[in-house]
Scaffold this motif. Sequence first.
Motif, PDB file in Angstrom:
ATOM      1  N   THR A 284     -14.020 -77.820 -45.872  1.00 59.98           N
ATOM      2  CA  THR A 284     -12.330 -77.189 -46.546  1.00 59.98           C
ATOM      3  C   THR A 284     -12.262 -75.771 -46.575  1.00 59.98           C
ATOM      4  O   THR A 284     -13.781 -75.164 -47.667  1.00 59.98           O
ATOM      5  CB  THR A 284     -11.506 -78.128 -47.081  1.00 59.98           C
ATOM      6  OG1 THR A 284     -11.458 -79.594 -46.830  1.00 59.98           O
ATOM      7  CG2 THR A 284     -10.087 -77.936 -47.807  1.00 59.98           C
ATOM      8  N   SER A 322      -6.328 -75.887 -47.355  1.00 65.44           N
ATOM      9  CA  SER A 322      -6.016 -76.733 -48.269  1.00 65.44           C
ATOM     10  C   SER A 322      -5.862 -75.701 -49.713  1.00 65.44           C
ATOM     11  O   SER A 322      -5.958 -74.444 -50.178  1.00 65.44           O
ATOM     12  CB  SER A 322      -7.022 -77.522 -48.921  1.00 65.44           C
ATOM     13  OG  SER A 322      -6.844 -78.216 -48.064  1.00 65.44           O
ATOM     14  N   THR A 332      -2.200 -80.817 -55.063  1.00 67.42           N
ATOM     15  CA  THR A 332      -2.940 -80.516 -53.660  1.00 67.42           C
ATOM     16  C   THR A 332      -1.402 -79.655 -53.191  1.00 67.42           C
ATOM     17  O   THR A 332      -0.222 -80.807 -53.451  1.00 67.42           O
ATOM     18  CB  THR A 332      -3.555 -80.873 -52.872  1.00 67.42           C
ATOM     19  OG1 THR A 332      -5.178 -81.278 -53.393  1.00 67.42           O
ATOM     20  CG2 THR A 332      -4.000 -80.850 -51.331  1.00 67.42           C
ATOM     21  N   ASN A 335      -2.204 -79.596 -47.037  1.00 67.80           N
ATOM     22  CA  ASN A 335      -3.879 -80.252 -46.938  1.00 67.80           C
ATOM     23  C   ASN A 335      -4.291 -79.687 -45.335  1.00 67.80           C
ATOM     24  O   ASN A 335      -3.034 -79.378 -44.555  1.00 67.80           O
ATOM     25  CB  ASN A 335      -4.133 -81.503 -46.469  1.00 67.80           C
ATOM     26  CG  ASN A 335      -4.396 -81.823 -47.875  1.00 67.80           C
ATOM     27  OD1 ASN A 335      -5.165 -81.822 -48.833  1.00 67.80           O
ATOM     28  ND2 ASN A 335      -3.655 -83.132 -48.737  1.00 67.80           N
TER      29      ASN A 335
END
Length: 405
Positions: A284, A322, A332, A335
Amino acid sequence: MQSKDLLQLAEQFGSPLYVYDAEKIKSQYNRLTKAFSKVEKLRINYAMKALSNVAILELLRDMGSGLDTVSIQEVLLGLHAGYSPEKIFYTPNGVSLEEIEEVNAMGVQINIDNLSILEQFGAKHPNVPVCIRINPHVMAGGNTNISVGHIDSKFGISIHQLPHLVRIVENTKMNIVGIHMHTGSDILDIEVFLYAAEILFDAARNFKNLEFLDFGSGFKVPYKKDDIETDIEELGKKLSKRFNAFCTEYGKELTLIFEPGKFLVSEAGQFLVKVNVIKQTTSTVFAGIDSGFNHLIRPMLYGSQHHIENISNPKGKERFYSVVGYICETDTFANNRRIPEIKEGDILSFRNAGAYCYSMASNYNSRYKPAEVLWLEGQGHLIRAHETFEDLIKNQISLPLPAKV
């Protein structure tokens, strides 16, 4: 507002920063009033819990709006913003009889949503004009947290308790002037709204001296490109026709009231943040920003999706990021979202940040709340300053510990 304007505001006022476009608020207000122009008596009460900055209240006041309030503090803010008491509607939930009586003494329209308080208030104040909030038992809204008209909701008096409600009114000789409902937010199916309206009409037939019917709100606005929204124009056409027919049947021109919050201010708001760090892991790429759910909790609370733009590099090659906050918990915002290439120091803009964003902000992790700016006639006007350390501690009291020996 263009990206260059937003970047200039972020430079001038710092980030994080909420920015509201006055023209968008005005256009939404005018769109709603136009959709119901066939109704002789229409009243818009802005649901100020969506965004309660005094400058926003003043803007809507000058357009002719009333206020929908849910607490005595909101009532006081409305009075402070220059609203006359008769333009303020008070619909609390779970508050004490004492608070309701205190608000009533200010001359504000009271709306009661449970049988216990209704009976107590009616026994003590039978001549006070009162509205009753019913629960139509209609499941509507985009999330269970904002669906407030279903059978298990804490809001309103159950439509199945209508006989009991009528007995209380008859016994106390209360002055019932309005009936109110609110099924939930993010309503897509107009037919569901119209179905609930029929329940409201049926309830209204039990009261002979009504002055208004309040249909709440809950209109959905688009959150991303090609997103679906409530067709206000179609709703206006269908509900206006049905409302006018009911007024004819009732033998009196009633006032139709709506309580829009999100519809008026959501799309007007943008939330500007600065990218603190780009963090690459094995799977990520994180873009860490100078904010968190202490400033914008909707994605975590409701699972809402706010469109995110890199206004520093709007034409950059898209990559997957993200977007995360700086709170010491998982906060968050997005995503694996496709966003033009982000670098440290870039300014990102969260769209649809006008409703239930700043108004739900907190000082979690002892972080300061951000500033707010109103974009009016091509200029940014600071309407709330960034908090400081002094704001954080001004109501805290140190404990006088005994001196060490």
